[in-house]
Write a protein that holds these residues in place. Structure first.
Motif, PDB file in Angstrom:
ATOM      1  N   ALA A 150      47.528   3.235 -85.607  1.00 49.20           N
ATOM      2  CA  ALA A 150      47.327   2.374 -86.532  1.00 49.20           C
ATOM      3  C   ALA A 150      46.214   1.241 -85.461  1.00 49.20           C
ATOM      4  O   ALA A 150      45.449   0.818 -85.979  1.00 49.20           O
ATOM      5  CB  ALA A 150      48.340   1.561 -87.261  1.00 49.20           C
ATOM      6  N   TYR A 151      46.992   0.938 -84.575  1.00 50.94           N
ATOM      7  CA  TYR A 151      46.137  -0.046 -83.599  1.00 50.94           C
ATOM      8  C   TYR A 151      44.881   0.610 -83.074  1.00 50.94           C
ATOM      9  O   TYR A 151      43.676  -0.043 -83.269  1.00 50.94           O
ATOM     10  CB  TYR A 151      46.918  -0.132 -82.506  1.00 50.94           C
ATOM     11  CG  TYR A 151      46.317  -1.287 -81.459  1.00 50.94           C
ATOM     12  CD1 TYR A 151      46.547  -2.602 -81.440  1.00 50.94           C
ATOM     13  CD2 TYR A 151      45.572  -0.832 -80.460  1.00 50.94           C
ATOM     14  CE1 TYR A 151      45.967  -3.430 -80.416  1.00 50.94           C
ATOM     15  CE2 TYR A 151      44.785  -1.712 -79.388  1.00 50.94           C
ATOM     16  CZ  TYR A 151      45.320  -2.988 -79.518  1.00 50.94           C
ATOM     17  OH  TYR A 151      44.427  -3.943 -78.639  1.00 50.94           O
ATOM     18  N   GLY A 206      37.421 -13.721 -82.469  1.00 52.11           N
ATOM     19  CA  GLY A 206      38.599 -13.408 -82.937  1.00 52.11           C
ATOM     20  C   GLY A 206      38.886 -11.885 -83.146  1.00 52.11           C
ATOM     21  O   GLY A 206      39.862 -11.484 -84.052  1.00 52.11           O
ATOM     22  N   PHE A 207      38.280 -10.927 -82.422  1.00 50.73           N
ATOM     23  CA  PHE A 207      38.483  -9.592 -82.756  1.00 50.73           C
ATOM     24  C   PHE A 207      40.096  -9.200 -82.664  1.00 50.73           C
ATOM     25  O   PHE A 207      40.414  -8.474 -83.577  1.00 50.73           O
ATOM     26  CB  PHE A 207      37.823  -8.919 -81.933  1.00 50.73           C
ATOM     27  CG  PHE A 207      37.640  -7.191 -81.860  1.00 50.73           C
ATOM     28  CD1 PHE A 207      36.684  -6.598 -82.828  1.00 50.73           C
ATOM     29  CD2 PHE A 207      38.435  -6.605 -81.423  1.00 50.73           C
ATOM     30  CE1 PHE A 207      36.742  -5.474 -83.079  1.00 50.73           C
ATOM     31  CE2 PHE A 207      38.328  -5.089 -81.343  1.00 50.73           C
ATOM     32  CZ  PHE A 207      37.708  -4.519 -82.346  1.00 50.73           C
ATOM     33  N   PHE A 208      40.759  -9.756 -81.690  1.00 53.49           N
ATOM     34  CA  PHE A 208      42.210  -9.362 -81.608  1.00 53.49           C
ATOM     35  C   PHE A 208      42.904 -10.297 -82.206  1.00 53.49           C
ATOM     36  O   PHE A 208      44.243  -9.919 -82.262  1.00 53.49           O
ATOM     37  CB  PHE A 208      42.377  -9.503 -79.878  1.00 53.49           C
ATOM     38  CG  PHE A 208      41.659  -8.304 -79.299  1.00 53.49           C
ATOM     39  CD1 PHE A 208      41.899  -6.855 -79.260  1.00 53.49           C
ATOM     40  CD2 PHE A 208      40.529  -8.471 -78.562  1.00 53.49           C
ATOM     41  CE1 PHE A 208      41.209  -5.837 -78.666  1.00 53.49           C
ATOM     42  CE2 PHE A 208      39.772  -7.451 -77.917  1.00 53.49           C
ATOM     43  CZ  PHE A 208      40.313  -6.202 -78.045  1.00 53.49           C
ATOM     44  N   CYS A 217      41.594  -0.739 -76.610  1.00 51.58           N
ATOM     45  CA  CYS A 217      41.007  -1.898 -76.953  1.00 51.58           C
ATOM     46  C   CYS A 217      39.646  -1.804 -77.283  1.00 51.58           C
ATOM     47  O   CYS A 217      38.961  -2.737 -77.777  1.00 51.58           O
ATOM     48  CB  CYS A 217      41.371  -3.052 -76.137  1.00 51.58           C
ATOM     49  SG  CYS A 217      40.381  -2.903 -74.662  1.00 51.58           S
ATOM     50  N   GLY A 218      39.009  -0.571 -76.984  1.00 54.28           N
ATOM     51  CA  GLY A 218      37.587  -0.395 -77.499  1.00 54.28           C
ATOM     52  C   GLY A 218      36.625  -0.931 -76.232  1.00 54.28           C
ATOM     53  O   GLY A 218      35.507  -0.792 -76.659  1.00 54.28           O
ATOM     54  N   ALA A 219      36.979  -0.873 -75.058  1.00 52.17           N
ATOM     55  CA  ALA A 219      36.328  -1.267 -73.864  1.00 52.17           C
ATOM     56  C   ALA A 219      36.688  -0.127 -72.780  1.00 52.17           C
ATOM     57  O   ALA A 219      37.711   0.406 -72.893  1.00 52.17           O
ATOM     58  CB  ALA A 219      36.858  -2.593 -73.291  1.00 52.17           C
ATOM     59  N   LEU A 220      35.957  -0.138 -71.804  1.00 58.78           N
ATOM     60  CA  LEU A 220      35.581   0.839 -70.963  1.00 58.78           C
ATOM     61  C   LEU A 220      36.866   0.634 -69.721  1.00 58.78           C
ATOM     62  O   LEU A 220      37.472   1.462 -69.189  1.00 58.78           O
ATOM     63  CB  LEU A 220      34.367   0.913 -70.129  1.00 58.78           C
ATOM     64  CG  LEU A 220      33.116   1.253 -70.755  1.00 58.78           C
ATOM     65  CD1 LEU A 220      31.897   1.256 -69.790  1.00 58.78           C
ATOM     66  CD2 LEU A 220      33.292   2.688 -70.985  1.00 58.78           C
TER      67      LEU A 220
END
Length: 236
Positions: free
Chosen positions: A82-83, A105-107, A144-147
């Motif tokens: 889900a995360y 505020g993405f996280f 988290c969507g980052a490299l």
């Protein structure tokens, strides 16, 4: 009295069975989704932004999931998936962006409707996983969507294989030269180890944790440093 008790029991059993069927469907759909839209640790956000129907279907399913009566492994696998799905949803909703941090505020502010509640990404990580289950390996499967994150994999985390998957991803991360940078007398850790230090020092220090999973052990007296996190988007 007996009839009333039997009725209640049947309702409970039906609820548990329904919840199990919903989570089973969720895991199956996540598995299909990841096999299509992820490769080599990156996500095809452009394709999803152009055609978000499969992602929207997953998001709708996530809302419907009930964890009533779910065992520990089902709950853990659900919240991990889900995360990761919510991160992808958040990026696609704001695409094109160069980093998840481009969205304020993405996280910690943006909320997602999951399993009957509205919750942020930080709440999933800290309240649903870290606070309930003492397992530092979660940090190597939450993407988290980052490299700078450990890479996303092309399959869902499943209850019956979760422990093996956690072990596998932790070993992969901690044996990658790009993630753990070892030089003479020094070891540079990802800032994940700095932000969540308490999770990694419960049975020693960071090097002790690292050496549990490293093929080539790091000297116990190595100087510990942290390198800057790479927040660029993990885009395919």
């Amino acid at each position: 009295m007996k009839k009333s008790f039997l009725t209640i029991l049947l309702i409970i059993v039906a609820t548990i069975n329904s919840a199990a069927q919903t989570t089973e469907t969720f895991f199956k759909e996540v598995n299909i989704f990841l096999s299509i839209y992820t490769k080599a640790g990156k996500v095809d956000y452009k394709a999803l932004a152009n055609n978000p129907s499969s992602l929207d279907k997953l998001v709708s399913l996530t809302k419907e999931v009930s964890l009533a009566g779910a065992d520990v492994k089902i709950a853990q696998a659900f919240w991990i998936n889900a995360y990761n799905m919510s991160v992808i949803k958040g990026i696609v909703a704001n695409y094109p962006i160069k980093s998840p941090l481009d969205k304020k505020g993405f996280f910690d502010t943006t909320k997602y409707e999951i399993a009957g509640q509205k919750i942020t990404l930080n709440d999933i990580e800290n309240k649903k996983l870290r606070a309930k289950f003492s397992d530092a390996r979660f940090h190597f499967v939450l993407v988290c969507g980052a490299l700078g994150c450990p890479p996303i994999i092309e399959e869902a985390y499943m209850p019956n294989t979760l422990d093996a998957q956690l072990e596998q991803q932790t070993k992969k991360a901690l044996n990658r030269d790009s993630f753990i940078k070892v030089s003479k007398g020094k070891v540079a850790f990802s800032e994940i180890f700095k932000w969540y230090k308490e999770d990694f020092v419960k049975d020693g220090n960071e090097i002790d944790f690292l050496n549990k999973y490293r093929k080539e052990k790091v000297a116990s007296d190595s100087k510990v440093t942290y390198y800057s996190y790479d927040w660029r988007l993990n885009e395919k």
